[in-house]
Design an enzyme around this catalytic site. Sequence first.
Site, short mmCIF file in Angstrom:
data_model
loop_
_atom_site.label_atom_id
_atom_site.label_comp_id
_atom_site.label_asym_id
_atom_site.label_seq_id
_atom_site.Cartn_x
_atom_site.Cartn_y
_atom_site.Cartn_z
N ASN A 7 8.86 -36.30 -15.59
CA ASN A 7 9.95 -36.93 -15.51
C ASN A 7 10.17 -37.16 -14.11
O ASN A 7 10.41 -36.31 -13.32
CB ASN A 7 11.18 -35.88 -15.89
CG ASN A 7 12.60 -36.62 -15.89
OD1 ASN A 7 12.71 -37.52 -14.91
ND2 ASN A 7 13.35 -36.35 -16.88
N GLU A 34 12.26 -40.90 -17.61
CA GLU A 34 13.33 -41.50 -16.76
C GLU A 34 12.71 -42.45 -15.90
O GLU A 34 13.14 -42.16 -14.45
CB GLU A 34 14.29 -40.38 -16.02
CG GLU A 34 14.92 -39.64 -16.89
CD GLU A 34 16.23 -38.92 -16.22
OE1 GLU A 34 17.28 -39.59 -15.91
OE2 GLU A 34 16.26 -37.76 -15.92
N ASP A 150 10.22 -34.50 -21.41
CA ASP A 150 11.33 -33.55 -21.13
C ASP A 150 12.14 -33.37 -22.58
O ASP A 150 12.88 -34.52 -22.96
CB ASP A 150 12.22 -34.58 -20.23
CG ASP A 150 13.35 -33.87 -19.65
OD1 ASP A 150 13.73 -32.50 -20.43
OD2 ASP A 150 14.25 -34.40 -18.78
N ASN A 152 14.60 -31.30 -22.74
CA ASN A 152 15.68 -30.87 -22.63
C ASN A 152 16.40 -29.67 -23.19
O ASN A 152 17.43 -29.45 -23.65
CB ASN A 152 16.90 -31.79 -22.46
CG ASN A 152 17.09 -32.71 -21.13
OD1 ASN A 152 16.96 -32.08 -20.06
ND2 ASN A 152 17.25 -33.87 -21.25
N ASP A 221 10.08 -28.90 -19.66
CA ASP A 221 9.08 -30.10 -20.04
C ASP A 221 7.86 -29.44 -20.59
O ASP A 221 7.44 -28.50 -20.26
CB ASP A 221 8.54 -30.63 -18.87
CG ASP A 221 9.62 -31.36 -17.91
OD1 ASP A 221 10.00 -32.65 -18.18
OD2 ASP A 221 10.53 -30.50 -17.35
N ASP A 250 13.52 -34.32 -9.46
CA ASP A 250 13.95 -32.80 -9.71
C ASP A 250 12.94 -32.00 -10.96
O ASP A 250 13.21 -30.73 -10.79
CB ASP A 250 15.36 -32.73 -10.10
CG ASP A 250 15.75 -33.75 -10.89
OD1 ASP A 250 14.95 -34.61 -11.40
OD2 ASP A 250 17.18 -33.77 -11.13
N HIS A 251 12.27 -32.78 -11.55
CA HIS A 251 11.09 -32.51 -12.53
C HIS A 251 9.73 -32.20 -11.68
O HIS A 251 9.58 -33.02 -10.74
CB HIS A 251 11.05 -32.96 -13.58
CG HIS A 251 12.04 -33.10 -14.54
ND1 HIS A 251 12.20 -32.29 -15.59
CD2 HIS A 251 13.45 -33.53 -14.29
CE1 HIS A 251 13.44 -32.59 -16.19
NE2 HIS A 251 14.34 -33.38 -15.48
#
Length: 260
Positions: A7, A34, A150, A152, A221, A250-251
């Site tokens: 991501n 993303e 991802d 989530n 992930d 951030d991933h």
Amino acid sequence: MKIATFNINGIKARIDALPQWLDEAQPDVAILQEIKSVDEGFPRELFEDRGYNVETHGQKSFNGVAILSKLALEDVTRGLPGDDSDDQARYIEATVVGDHSSVRLCGLYLPNGNPAPGPKYDYKLAWMQRLEDRARALLAEETPFLLTGDFNIIPQAEDAATPDAWREDALFRPESRAAWRRLLALGLTEAFRARTQGPGHYSFWDYQAGAWNRNNGIRIDHFLLSPAIADSLRDCQIDKDVRGREKPSDHVPVWVDLDL
DNA sequence: ATGGCGCCCCGAGGGCGA
């Protein structure tokens, strides 16, 4: 075959970091989430110059997924079946052919779902039901496949540094984890947990509140392997160090090595 | 685990993410 998920939190913001990681990690396939770009705005030449075929499913500003592959991508489809009114670009499939077998790659960006409860959470759970339906269909037609991206979803308490802080969150609520377990109950293998046990393994650290420096992360992930390819798993790792670099997402990338 | 960060958008501050 090395297949990674990442991501990137915006292709424009990761225009240097993504190629740098690709050049050193050298995945055969990189499945991205993303991208936050329309298809026409995706810098495909940057990856084509490195020998990757590029397939995108983007939209303006938000979401967007893509597959980069050094092997040919066949039968590319965009969007998760089951709701024609869903216009969020979160899902892409393609088939790659290995030396002795092929695999259907399902790249996904599962909805965050916060705040929960509420309409966004309802959308997440409905999306997970559609994903389960899609996995069932692939199993029924005996297509070897993997789901990655991802999710989530924090599968278990050991997948968060501070699990109590996540109890009411859409990533960790009981209904979310039950939907995750229903996927596993189809016979899918979670690649990371097939190789590594115990706490302290994360794929996301928030930009805020010094989460990275305090190692306050979560593991969201994932790779889920269908029964036909589960035995081909050679390795699964998290490229944690990527989070500590210049202008990181951030991933971080997670990858599998499959004997295909 | 949100005040705090960072990304997106034709332009500035609000929406969104996890």
